[in-house]
Structure formats: structure tokens, C-alpha cells
Design a protein around this motif. Structure first.
Motif, PDB file in Angstrom:
ATOM      1  N   VAL A  60     -58.211  -6.209 -57.504  1.00 33.68           N
ATOM      2  CA  VAL A  60     -59.380  -5.508 -56.957  1.00 33.68           C
ATOM      3  C   VAL A  60     -59.377  -5.715 -55.449  1.00 33.68           C
ATOM      4  O   VAL A  60     -59.390  -6.842 -54.970  1.00 33.68           O
ATOM      5  CB  VAL A  60     -60.685  -6.054 -57.583  1.00 33.68           C
ATOM      6  CG1 VAL A  60     -61.896  -5.399 -56.945  1.00 33.68           C
ATOM      7  CG2 VAL A  60     -60.672  -5.843 -59.076  1.00 33.68           C
ATOM      8  N   GLU A  61     -59.337  -4.634 -54.702  1.00 37.16           N
ATOM      9  CA  GLU A  61     -59.289  -4.686 -53.238  1.00 37.16           C
ATOM     10  C   GLU A  61     -60.710  -4.702 -52.670  1.00 37.16           C
ATOM     11  O   GLU A  61     -61.614  -4.069 -53.218  1.00 37.16           O
ATOM     12  CB  GLU A  61     -58.551  -3.457 -52.695  1.00 37.16           C
ATOM     13  CG  GLU A  61     -57.136  -3.320 -53.211  1.00 37.16           C
ATOM     14  CD  GLU A  61     -56.131  -4.056 -52.360  1.00 37.16           C
ATOM     15  OE1 GLU A  61     -56.413  -4.277 -51.169  1.00 37.16           O
ATOM     16  OE2 GLU A  61     -55.083  -4.413 -52.895  1.00 37.16           O
ATOM     17  N   ASP A  62     -60.905  -5.402 -51.566  1.00 36.59           N
ATOM     18  CA  ASP A  62     -62.174  -5.363 -50.847  1.00 36.59           C
ATOM     19  C   ASP A  62     -62.309  -4.042 -50.115  1.00 36.59           C
ATOM     20  O   ASP A  62     -61.312  -3.462 -49.684  1.00 36.59           O
ATOM     21  CB  ASP A  62     -62.234  -6.490 -49.804  1.00 36.59           C
ATOM     22  CG  ASP A  62     -62.251  -7.867 -50.423  1.00 36.59           C
ATOM     23  OD1 ASP A  62     -62.696  -7.997 -51.585  1.00 36.59           O
ATOM     24  OD2 ASP A  62     -61.836  -8.810 -49.745  1.00 36.59           O
ATOM     25  N   MET A  63     -63.558  -3.550 -49.977  1.00 40.65           N
ATOM     26  CA  MET A  63     -63.802  -2.385 -49.121  1.00 40.65           C
ATOM     27  C   MET A  63     -63.831  -2.883 -47.686  1.00 40.65           C
ATOM     28  O   MET A  63     -64.474  -3.881 -47.385  1.00 40.65           O
ATOM     29  CB  MET A  63     -65.141  -1.728 -49.449  1.00 40.65           C
ATOM     30  CG  MET A  63     -65.111  -0.868 -50.653  1.00 40.65           C
ATOM     31  SD  MET A  63     -66.579   0.204 -50.794  1.00 40.65           S
ATOM     32  CE  MET A  63     -67.921  -0.852 -50.385  1.00 40.65           C
ATOM     33  N   ARG A  64     -63.134  -2.186 -46.801  1.00 44.21           N
ATOM     34  CA  ARG A  64     -63.083  -2.556 -45.386  1.00 44.21           C
ATOM     35  C   ARG A  64     -63.530  -1.337 -44.578  1.00 44.21           C
ATOM     36  O   ARG A  64     -62.824  -0.341 -44.533  1.00 44.21           O
ATOM     37  CB  ARG A  64     -61.678  -3.001 -45.007  1.00 44.21           C
ATOM     38  CG  ARG A  64     -61.234  -4.261 -45.770  1.00 44.21           C
ATOM     39  CD  ARG A  64     -59.817  -4.672 -45.438  1.00 44.21           C
ATOM     40  NE  ARG A  64     -59.609  -4.953 -44.051  1.00 44.21           N
ATOM     41  CZ  ARG A  64     -59.886  -6.122 -43.449  1.00 44.21           C
ATOM     42  NH1 ARG A  64     -60.389  -7.107 -44.143  1.00 44.21           N
ATOM     43  NH2 ARG A  64     -59.649  -6.293 -42.179  1.00 44.21           N
ATOM     44  N   ILE A  65     -64.696  -1.443 -43.960  1.00 44.48           N
ATOM     45  CA  ILE A  65     -65.289  -0.322 -43.228  1.00 44.48           C
ATOM     46  C   ILE A  65     -65.342  -0.682 -41.745  1.00 44.48           C
ATOM     47  O   ILE A  65     -66.097  -1.585 -41.350  1.00 44.48           O
ATOM     48  CB  ILE A  65     -66.710  -0.023 -43.742  1.00 44.48           C
ATOM     49  CG1 ILE A  65     -66.668   0.232 -45.260  1.00 44.48           C
ATOM     50  CG2 ILE A  65     -67.325   1.147 -42.996  1.00 44.48           C
ATOM     51  CD1 ILE A  65     -68.019   0.172 -45.917  1.00 44.48           C
ATOM     52  N   PRO A  66     -64.545  -0.001 -40.911  1.00 46.22           N
ATOM     53  CA  PRO A  66     -64.571  -0.289 -39.469  1.00 46.22           C
ATOM     54  C   PRO A  66     -65.946   0.042 -38.872  1.00 46.22           C
ATOM     55  O   PRO A  66     -66.614   0.994 -39.304  1.00 46.22           O
ATOM     56  CB  PRO A  66     -63.499   0.629 -38.895  1.00 46.22           C
ATOM     57  CG  PRO A  66     -62.672   1.062 -40.045  1.00 46.22           C
ATOM     58  CD  PRO A  66     -63.566   1.015 -41.249  1.00 46.22           C
TER      59      PRO A  66
END
Length: 101
Positions: free
Chosen positions: A88-94
Motif C-alpha cells: 500500500v503506497e502513501d498518497m504524496r501531494i505536493p
């Protein structure tokens, strides 16, 4: 890493990225990525600084030179429902320290 060290590193263009990690309970912890690792932003008592929002982080760092920032959130839906394969990947929001999301 305390706030003074963060400002020095930012002034010297040593910061690769700041991760604002969203944690359960409605608070965030800032982690600073340098060439030699990832460091948590600490308060005056040398404990992880708990932030309440991106706006609070912007206010705190308003005099620091700009560097890349990303909001990191765990994807709870994938954990609850399961996935067919893979981690499960983390959400990464710039986001920017100077402009709203």
C-alpha cells in the motif's frame, strides 16, 4: 532537527524536501529530507513538533527560503479493503509554502 537548524539548512539550499506527515488524531509531523537522511522537526523540548495544519507550517516557516514540500497521507481505504497485489503506497501531494493548495 530544530527550527534554527532547519532555517540554516534552507538558507544553504541543503533541503531536498519537507514531508508533512498526516497522523491519526488530526495533527501533522514535519520531516526534512537531506542528503544524509530524513530528520523530524523538533520543538524546544526536543520532541517532535505537532502541527495542526499546512497553514500553521506556512506561518512557522514564512521567513525560510522556499523548498519542495509534500503532504504525506496513508491510504486507509486500500488498507481496509485490501489490495490484489503489492504494498500500500502513501498518497504524496505536493504543496507550496507560499500558496494555498
Amino acid at each position: 532537527m530544530n527550527l534554527k537548524a532547519l532555517m540554516e539548512r534552507a538558507t544553504n539550499s541543503e533541503i531536498q524536501e519537507l514531508e508533512l506527515l498526516s497522523l491519526e488524531g488530526g495533527f501533522y509531523v514535519a520531516r526534512i529530507r537531506l542528503d544524509n537522511g530524513l530528520f523530524t522537526l523538533l520543538d524546544d523540548t526536543a520532541k517532535p513538533m505537532h502541527l495542526r495544519s499546512i497553514t500553521q507550517l506556512r506561518d512557522l516557516l514564512q521567513t525560510v527560503p522556499v523548498f519542495p514540500c509534500v503532504l504525506v497521507q496513508h491510504c486507509v481505504h486500500d488498507e481496509m479493503c485490501g489490495r490484489d497485489t503489492g504494498p500500500v503506497e502513501d498518497m504524496r501531494i505536493p504543496f507550496s509554502l507560499t500558496t494555498p493548495l
